[in-house]
Design a protein around this motif. Structure first.
Motif, PDB file in Angstrom:
ATOM      1  N   THR A   1      -9.679  46.800  58.656  1.00 22.54           N
ATOM      2  CA  THR A   1      -8.500  46.311  59.361  1.00 22.54           C
ATOM      3  C   THR A   1      -8.757  45.059  60.207  1.00 22.54           C
ATOM      4  O   THR A   1      -7.843  44.287  60.447  1.00 22.54           O
ATOM      5  CB  THR A   1      -7.907  47.407  60.274  1.00 22.54           C
ATOM      6  OG1 THR A   1      -8.916  47.841  61.185  1.00 22.54           O
ATOM      7  CG2 THR A   1      -7.405  48.578  59.464  1.00 22.54           C
ATOM      8  N   THR A   2      -9.993  44.861  60.642  1.00 26.84           N
ATOM      9  CA  THR A   2     -10.351  43.703  61.471  1.00 26.84           C
ATOM     10  C   THR A   2     -11.619  43.079  60.907  1.00 26.84           C
ATOM     11  O   THR A   2     -12.735  43.521  61.203  1.00 26.84           O
ATOM     12  CB  THR A   2     -10.569  44.114  62.950  1.00 26.84           C
ATOM     13  OG1 THR A   2      -9.445  44.871  63.395  1.00 26.84           O
ATOM     14  CG2 THR A   2     -10.758  42.890  63.834  1.00 26.84           C
TER      15      THR A   2
ATOM     16  N   LYS B   1     -14.428  41.982  63.510  1.00 30.66           N
ATOM     17  CA  LYS B   1     -14.573  42.887  64.658  1.00 30.66           C
ATOM     18  C   LYS B   1     -15.939  42.734  65.330  1.00 30.66           C
ATOM     19  O   LYS B   1     -16.045  42.765  66.546  1.00 30.66           O
ATOM     20  CB  LYS B   1     -14.379  44.331  64.200  1.00 30.66           C
ATOM     21  CG  LYS B   1     -14.537  45.356  65.305  1.00 30.66           C
ATOM     22  CD  LYS B   1     -14.289  46.760  64.800  1.00 30.66           C
ATOM     23  CE  LYS B   1     -14.448  47.781  65.913  1.00 30.66           C
ATOM     24  NZ  LYS B   1     -14.198  49.149  65.428  1.00 30.66           N
TER      25      LYS B   1
END
Length: 142
Positions: free
Chosen positions: A81-82, A85
């Motif tokens: 999702t990232t 990160k």
């Protein structure tokens, strides 16, 4: 001037224990080797799974090595999702070199993870068609 103790120690409670992920923490290395000639790796921009982290770890470092020159390719390290990160866009290593990548400040200051996670290495351009890539994701765990 009074001494300041940060988050690992207490100036009011002499019996407070430092978190096990911060002081005398054991390290665990998640090393993974990729052959660019394997199907789905070389010649693609597919993300590569660097590690499958268990809950309760704190990331502390990341290195990437290759026998190919991938310095023209920016890499990010994150999750599904990232993408950035853990490591924001940074150039890959030159041929036959190892590069230590800086982790984000948010990563270095984070509390231990509460869930498992797959760590992904994502390139900005196609991986080379041949050669070897070695990654090492370092975490601390109580």
């Amino acid at each position: 001037m009074p001494t300041k103790y940060g988050s690992a120690y207490s100036d009011t409670d002499p019996l407070k224990k430092a978190p096990g992920t911060s002081v005398n923490a054991g390290t665990r290395h998640f090393r993974n080797v990729f052959n660019f000639a394997d199907a789905g790796v070389g010649g693609t921009q597919n993300p590569l799974c660097v590690a499958k982290l268990p809950a309760g770890v704190v990331p502390k470092g990341f290195t990437i090595s290759s026998d190919q020159n991938i310095s023209a390719t920016n890499i990010t390290v994150g999750n599904a999702t990232t993408a950035a990160k853990y490591v924001t866009a940074t150039a890959g290593p030159a041929a036959n070199a190892t590069k230590r990548c800086d982790l984000t400040i948010a990563t270095l200051a984070a509390d231990p993870s509460t869930d498992t996670e797959e760590v992904l290495l994502t390139p900005s351009a196609n991986w080379p068609a041949a050669g070897t890539l070695i990654v090492d994701f370092i975490v601390t765990k109580r």
